[in-house]
Design a protein around this motif. Structure first.
Motif, mmCIF file in Angstrom:
data_model
loop_
_atom_site.group_PDB
_atom_site.id
_atom_site.type_symbol
_atom_site.label_atom_id
_atom_site.label_comp_id
_atom_site.label_asym_id
_atom_site.label_seq_id
_atom_site.Cartn_x
_atom_site.Cartn_y
_atom_site.Cartn_z
ATOM 1 N N PHE A 55 -28.925 103.766 -37.098
ATOM 2 C CA PHE A 55 -30.347 103.582 -37.338
ATOM 3 C C PHE A 55 -30.828 104.686 -38.267
ATOM 4 C CE2 PHE A 55 -30.230 101.169 -33.303
ATOM 5 C CZ PHE A 55 -30.863 100.014 -33.749
ATOM 6 N N ASP A 59 -36.704 102.642 -39.085
ATOM 7 C CA ASP A 59 -36.026 101.450 -38.564
ATOM 8 C C ASP A 59 -35.841 101.554 -37.055
ATOM 9 O OD1 ASP A 59 -35.900 100.648 -41.151
ATOM 10 O OD2 ASP A 59 -33.715 100.630 -41.314
ATOM 11 N N TYR A 63 -39.945 100.945 -35.451
ATOM 12 C CA TYR A 63 -39.880 99.481 -35.437
ATOM 13 C C TYR A 63 -39.067 98.954 -34.259
ATOM 14 C CZ TYR A 63 -41.274 100.527 -40.262
ATOM 15 O OH TYR A 63 -41.897 101.026 -41.379
ATOM 16 N N ILE A 64 -37.757 99.210 -34.263
ATOM 17 C CA ILE A 64 -36.897 98.646 -33.231
ATOM 18 C C ILE A 64 -37.203 99.232 -31.855
ATOM 19 C CG2 ILE A 64 -34.516 98.431 -32.427
ATOM 20 C CD1 ILE A 64 -35.198 96.611 -34.777
ATOM 21 N N ASN A 88 -42.445 94.927 -42.235
ATOM 22 C CA ASN A 88 -41.368 95.714 -41.617
ATOM 23 C C ASN A 88 -41.083 95.242 -40.198
ATOM 24 O OD1 ASN A 88 -43.117 97.419 -43.524
ATOM 25 N ND2 ASN A 88 -41.224 98.608 -43.484
ATOM 26 N N SER A 92 -37.790 93.409 -38.708
ATOM 27 C CA SER A 92 -37.114 94.033 -37.562
ATOM 28 C C SER A 92 -36.947 93.028 -36.425
ATOM 29 C CB SER A 92 -37.903 95.247 -37.071
ATOM 30 O OG SER A 92 -38.016 96.216 -38.090
ATOM 31 N N ILE A 114 -29.756 94.672 -38.904
ATOM 32 C CA ILE A 114 -30.745 95.205 -39.839
ATOM 33 C C ILE A 114 -30.190 95.194 -41.255
ATOM 34 C CG2 ILE A 114 -31.902 97.346 -40.556
ATOM 35 C CD1 ILE A 114 -32.391 97.934 -37.608
ATOM 36 N N SER A 118 -31.735 93.151 -44.357
ATOM 37 C CA SER A 118 -32.125 93.892 -45.557
ATOM 38 C C SER A 118 -31.464 93.319 -46.806
ATOM 39 C CB SER A 118 -31.755 95.367 -45.393
ATOM 40 O OG SER A 118 -32.090 96.101 -46.550
ATOM 41 N N ARG A 164 -31.523 98.855 -45.253
ATOM 42 C CA ARG A 164 -32.572 99.392 -44.369
ATOM 43 C C ARG A 164 -33.822 98.515 -44.459
ATOM 44 N NH1 ARG A 164 -28.423 102.347 -42.642
ATOM 45 N NH2 ARG A 164 -27.611 103.710 -44.266
ATOM 46 N N ILE A 165 -34.713 98.695 -43.474
ATOM 47 C CA ILE A 165 -35.988 97.980 -43.462
ATOM 48 C C ILE A 165 -37.145 98.937 -43.742
ATOM 49 C CG2 ILE A 165 -37.608 96.743 -41.947
ATOM 50 C CD1 ILE A 165 -35.236 95.369 -40.662
ATOM 51 N N SER A 166 -36.933 100.213 -43.520
ATOM 52 C CA SER A 166 -38.031 101.182 -43.559
ATOM 53 C C SER A 166 -38.739 101.267 -44.908
ATOM 54 C CB SER A 166 -37.513 102.572 -43.171
ATOM 55 O OG SER A 166 -36.394 102.939 -43.944
#
Length: 497
Positions: A55, A59, A63-64, A88, A92, A114, A118, A164-166
């Motif tokens: 992680f 992320d 989020y998670i 985001n 997630s 994730i 992404s 990544r999602i961040s």
């Protein structure tokens, strides 16, 4: 062998005729092909996000973790530093769904989920014009745009973005630009616009700068009223106009809610130092706009060369852009300059990192890839318009090759391709840190305070070498069940005792 070929053609003949007969199906099929290829490109640009499941920053922490401790909808509607991050949280949540499909009741596959989400998201960003803008740009240029956009430059900072999602928020501004362009130039009257505006609402509640794009959708209605003299009674019955009003009302209410909740937090001490005006040209023009075509030779530039190249590019736009695309150019440049200026306003400290074109050009790349995508779009559109003026096919092909050479000559430097500048191995992967946290009994209560009987487990995540301690908090029961599923329970629980 011949019979096999005939049977294959007979078996799929209906599908082939369907694709060839209906442009919509053909366009969607082309989009799917481009989307699949782009997804693979993003995977190969940073496979470490999937191979080394960890992680990273928000992320896990923002989020998670909250999705598992507070629930999806509570997390979805919670502001993050003063504004919403709908996109985001939605991505997630999708990662959690994918994780549950492959490993129900287990969280260990989630970092890889994730990464998958992404890769697919950035592929969607790169290929969305293929799906929506075929009325304005020819198919082969849309495919080329998708390919070039799949290689937007990140240099050694790709580990922060791809997989990544961040940092997807910057891409949502580009998505909003494509949606607004489709809304203005490709659909005049359709109930499908309600879906487009729902997506715009999502974008605006992920990246606040999108709010500044929304007024542009009213220009066409102002033109109809004041220039074309269209009666307002006719316009107000148009579903596009009705949807625009609904979108604006919801965004206004959302904006008031965020404003009343407090101004957007610029995170004191984080890139908030005074703007360095001596670096303005490098930051606002070279890095934000020209970078996709100059990054291989960036170190040879200076302010004078930057101004000359930018002026030359603007002159080419003026001379060779098609009149039919003036509106699209205007929207594109408005979006590009708006995003660039707002980035400088909210992150003035970014100007400090520049060192007269000799610094690390990929540093803080996440703050610029949104502008770079817009610049790529505009330059590809320019090549498209120049090609439309050339009659000889051979010359048009040469122009296409020239464009590809300009953008992709430095393709090897836009990413790490499996050799990340920050490998993130010092505390192990997520499974290893989870087991270690259980053995150290890092249990906490609902407030995050250490409690040996706490219902939650606090796990360190990456990055580790920062002033801020990044952690993810998940239910203790879920952590223990995940370890059981991996056959680690006896070893980890014996250490816990």
């Amino acid at each position: 062998m011949k019979n096999n070929k005939l049977s294959w053609k007979k078996q799929y003949s209906y599908l082939i005729r369907l694709v060839n007969r209906y442009p919509t199906y053909r366009r969607f099929f082309l989009f799917l092909v481009c989307f699949g290829i782009s997804t693979l490109i993003f995977f190969f640009r940073n496979p470490d996000a999937f191979i080394n499941p960890v992680f990273y920053t928000e992320d896990g922490q923002d989020y998670i973790g909250p999705i598992f401790t507070r629930g999806f909808w509570s997390t979805f509607f919670t502001t993050h530093r003063g504004y919403h991050t709908f996109g985001n949280i939605l991505l997630s949540g999708l990662a959690v769904v994918i994780n549950n499909i492959f490993r129900a009741g287990d969280i260990l596959f989630l970092p890889q989920s994730i990464a998958i989400v992404s890769y697919m998201f950035y592929a969607l960003v790169a290929t969305l014009p293929v799906l929506l803008l075929s009325n304005k740009i020819r198919s082969h240029y849309l495919v080329t745009l998708a390919l070039i956009s799949s290689f937007f430059p990140l240099n050694g900072s790709d580990y922060e973005v791809i997989g990544r999602i961040s940092n997807v928020g910057y891409a949502f501004f580009y998505i909003a630009f494509v949606l607004v362009a489709y809304r203005i130039f490709c659909i005049k009257r359709s109930y499908f616009v309600f879906l487009i505006d729902s997506a715009l609402f999502l974008c605006a509640n992920t990246n606040p700068v999108v709010f500044l794009l929304i007024p542009t959708i009213y220009i066409q209605y102002a033109k109809s009223i004041f220039i074309d003299k269209t009666p307002f009674n006719v316009i107000r019955k148009n579903p596009n106009f009705i949807s625009a009003i609904i979108l604006s009302v919801f965004l206004l209410l959302q904006g008031v809610k965020v404003f009343l909740g407090g101004v957007i937090d610029q995170q004191p001490g984080y890139l908030d130092s005074p703007f360095v005006y001596s670096n303005a040209i490098e930051m606002l023009i070279a890095r934000s706009i020209l970078y996709p075509i100059i990054h291989p030779i960036y170190a040879y530039f200076n302010d004078a060369i930057t101004i000359l190249v930018f002026a030359f590019l603007i002159m080419v736009f003026v001379l060779f852009s098609k009149k039919a695309n003036y509106g699209l150019y205007a929207l594109g440049f408005y979006a590009l300059f708006t995003f660039t200026i707002m980035a400088a306003i909210f992150r003035p400290g970014l100007s400090e990192v520049f060192q007269d074109y000799q610094g690390i050009p990929g540093l803080w790349a996440r703050f610029y890839y949104g502008q770079n995508l817009l610049a790529i779009f505009l330059i590809v559109l320019l090549f498209h318009d120049i090609a439309s003026r050339i009659k000889l096919l051979a010359y048009r092909r040469l122009l296409m090759l020239l464009m590809l050479a300009i953008f992709l000559v430095g393709w090897s430097g836009v990413s790490s391709y499996g050799n990340p500048s920050h490998p993130m191995r010092d505390i192990g992967n997520f499974e290893q840190t989870l087991v270690a946290a259980l053995s150290e009994r890092r249990f906490v209560d609902a407030s995050g305070i250490l409690d040996t009987n706490g219902r939650f487990l606090e796990i360190p995540i990456y990055p580790t070498k920062t002033d801020h301690l990044w952690t993810i908090v998940i239910p203790r029961e879920l952590a223990e069940k995940s370890v059981v599923n991996q056959g680690k329970l006896m070893n980890s629980m014996s250490k816990c005792k």
